[in-house]
Design an enzyme around this catalytic site. Structure first.
Site, PDB file in Angstrom:
ATOM      1  N   HIS A  61       0.811  -1.219   0.000  1.00 58.85           N
ATOM      2  CA  HIS A  61       0.000   0.000   0.000  1.00 58.85           C
ATOM      3  C   HIS A  61       0.848   1.274   0.000  1.00 58.85           C
ATOM      4  CE1 HIS A  61      -3.233  -2.833   1.630  1.00 58.85           C
ATOM      5  NE2 HIS A  61      -3.632  -2.431   0.442  1.00 58.85           N
ATOM      6  N   ASP A 155      -5.786  -0.738  -7.891  1.00 56.18           N
ATOM      7  CA  ASP A 155      -5.486  -1.714  -6.842  1.00 56.18           C
ATOM      8  C   ASP A 155      -6.397  -2.910  -7.043  1.00 56.18           C
ATOM      9  OD1 ASP A 155      -4.848  -3.115  -4.583  1.00 56.18           O
ATOM     10  OD2 ASP A 155      -5.784  -1.717  -3.173  1.00 56.18           O
TER      11      ASP A 155
END
Length: 287
Positions: A61, A155
């Protein structure tokens, strides 16, 4: 269930001991499992593929969120495609300079279950007033989107099932159209040692669209197969070569404390193994 065996590859894989099964459900789109593992903490899998663990999610992340935002320098509007666990949203929202974040996730069950069972991923980011959560197919959203974004982060899981379209040429074209004039696009692109064809396909699809394109990498232990690649595409040719001193100033000025990302990893991440460079048709790391 005493163990969870990943089924991403038919002849090679990994297993996790399941200390506690927290949740298992067939959502409208995919099979979702969340369980507890002594080594990796809470783990989420979708359709047989490990998506995230509490132990190492910070690597993935941080490198997907901070890499483009720090390179851009003036990112005000960010779009996240996917990211239902909330980890990407958490890292993007740490940037006070970002005014608005749109997150488009196809599966609301993933969002709700991760709020419940993986709350440390989002850490309240879904409640940030800057966030607009849209439950929709990412490709459909982009096809009908008239907004412009400074950074777009894809993502997404591997290109199977509902995520397959997020690796298509039409998806990259839509992202290009929705980027501002100096916008940056990044996307998860798998581990090249085992998924080199995906990297080659992405390179083919983005190379003619963007002023600059490349890949960068980070080692995320959970994603089996070695170092992971992320696609990088920008309308600004200079963004990838942002000077180290500029990155240091921006990073220090942000006040963000990280566990993996820093200006040095930012620059070093663009250095790729030769077999990857050969596969994408780039002769050296300077190209």
């Amino acid at each position: 269930m005493n163990e969870y065996r990943e089924t991403l590859y038919p002849t090679y894989g990994q297993f996790f001991k399941v200390d506690t099964m927290l949740h298992e459900v067939k959502t409208e789109h995919q099979h979702l499992v969340i369980f507890e593992n002594q080594q990796m903490g809470r783990v989420m899998a979708l359709d047989g593929a490990i998506q995230t663990t509490e132990a190492d999610e910070f690597v993935y992340h941080e490198m997907m969120a901070h890499q483009p935002i720090m390179a851009h320098g003036l990112a005000r509007r960010v779009l996240i495609i996917g990211g239902g666990d909330g980890g990407m949203l958490r890292e993007v929202c740490r940037h006070d300079s970002v005014d608005h974040v749109t997150m488009v996730e196809i599966d609301n069950t993933v969002v709700e279950m991760c709020k419940t069972y993986l709350p440390n991923h989002s850490k309240g980011a879904f409640d940030d007033p800057r966030v607009n959560l849209v439950i929709a197919d990412g490709m459909t959203f982009l096809a009908n989107c008239s907004e412009k974004f400074d950074v777009i982060i894809s993502d997404c899981p591997d290109p199977i099932g509902p995520a397959e379209v997020l690796f298509s040429e039409s998806f990259y074209q839509a992202c290009h159209r929705c980027l501002s004039d100096d916008g940056i696009f990044v996307a998860q692109n798998g581990t090249p040692f085992l998924q080199l064809d995906e990297v080659k396909k992405t390179a083919k699809n983005i190379s003619s669209l963007f002023a600059d394109w490349h890949f960068y990498q980070a080692a995320v232990p959970t994603y089996i197969g070695g170092t992971m690649t992320f696609a990088w595409a920008s309308k600004n040719k200079a963004a990838r070569n942002t000077p180290i001193e500029t990155l240091r100033q921006r990073f220090q000025g942000s006040g963000i404390v990280t566990r993996y990302y820093n200006p040095e990893t930012h620059q070093g991440a663009f250095a790729l193994p030769q077999y990857v460079l050969n596969a994408i048709g780039k002769p050296s790391n300077c190209a």
